[in-house]
Design a protein around this motif. Sequence first.
Motif, PDB file in Angstrom:
ATOM      1  N   LYS A   1       0.876  -1.181   0.000  1.00 44.82           N
ATOM      2  CA  LYS A   1       0.000   0.000   0.000  1.00 44.82           C
ATOM      3  C   LYS A   1       0.907   1.222   0.000  1.00 44.82           C
ATOM      4  O   LYS A   1       1.675   1.437   0.930  1.00 44.82           O
ATOM      5  N   TYR A   2       0.858   2.035  -1.049  1.00 47.00           N
ATOM      6  CA  TYR A   2       1.784   3.147  -1.259  1.00 47.00           C
ATOM      7  C   TYR A   2       1.218   4.439  -0.683  1.00 47.00           C
ATOM      8  O   TYR A   2       0.104   4.848  -1.015  1.00 47.00           O
ATOM      9  N   THR A   3       1.984   5.073   0.196  1.00 46.24           N
ATOM     10  CA  THR A   3       1.653   6.394   0.716  1.00 46.24           C
ATOM     11  C   THR A   3       2.740   7.355   0.276  1.00 46.24           C
ATOM     12  O   THR A   3       3.905   7.179   0.608  1.00 46.24           O
ATOM     13  N   LEU A   4       2.359   8.357  -0.482  1.00 45.62           N
ATOM     14  CA  LEU A   4       3.286   9.328  -1.038  1.00 45.62           C
ATOM     15  C   LEU A   4       3.241  10.604  -0.195  1.00 45.62           C
ATOM     16  O   LEU A   4       2.202  11.262  -0.126  1.00 45.62           O
TER      17      LEU A   4
ATOM     18  N   ARG B   1       1.200  -4.447   4.530  1.00 44.39           N
ATOM     19  CA  ARG B   1       2.486  -3.986   3.986  1.00 44.39           C
ATOM     20  C   ARG B   1       2.303  -2.585   3.424  1.00 44.39           C
ATOM     21  O   ARG B   1       1.604  -2.394   2.434  1.00 44.39           O
ATOM     22  N   ILE B   2       2.950  -1.642   4.044  1.00 45.55           N
ATOM     23  CA  ILE B   2       2.851  -0.236   3.666  1.00 45.55           C
ATOM     24  C   ILE B   2       4.220   0.229   3.190  1.00 45.55           C
ATOM     25  O   ILE B   2       5.232  -0.063   3.827  1.00 45.55           O
ATOM     26  N   ILE B   3       4.241   0.965   2.096  1.00 44.03           N
ATOM     27  CA  ILE B   3       5.469   1.629   1.684  1.00 44.03           C
ATOM     28  C   ILE B   3       5.184   3.129   1.709  1.00 44.03           C
ATOM     29  O   ILE B   3       4.233   3.605   1.103  1.00 44.03           O
ATOM     30  N   LEU B   4       5.980   3.829   2.471  1.00 40.66           N
ATOM     31  CA  LEU B   4       5.817   5.267   2.677  1.00 40.66           C
ATOM     32  C   LEU B   4       7.057   5.969   2.164  1.00 40.66           C
ATOM     33  O   LEU B   4       8.179   5.579   2.491  1.00 40.66           O
TER      34      LEU B   4
END
Length: 161
Positions: A34-37, A72-75
């Motif tokens: 899950k992409y957080t920009l 799973r988070i990608i920040l």
Amino acid sequence: MKATNKQLIYVSGPPCAGKSSICREMVKMNHSLKYTLGDEHWILNEHDDFSTRVEKTNRAILSSVKENKEDRIILEWVPSFGPFVESLKGICKINEYDFIHIIIYAPKQILELRKLERDGNMDLGPVDIDKYRDLMDVIAFDSSNQTIESIVHQCVKIIDE
């Protein structure tokens, strides 16, 4: 670390280092992320002075991470050390996420040229490249001497271990 663990992958570093490009490619390779920009929050506060803008953006990002229920988070965001990073670590501890910190950087002269090309100015804000190299418990990549593809493959391998 097993791929089934809950993870927060935090990709940080100075402007124009390649964070967004690397995160986008990682998400393409691993759809469970899950992409957080961070820039999405930064843009919302564009009329505030720099300090207020940073404070509001950091607060919004931290709130977003707290509320996220994905495994799973990608920040992606700028700060590589200090209170913001410590707050992320605290959220991970409370929510039982593994915290994986990846720093993307390049020599300041290269960052300035990239920034000039992208934004028409060379203002990087406060940048301390030497500090990035000295941080403990991080995985650091110099984007001036590796391709985006190479960094992405190394990062995916790390998070899937």
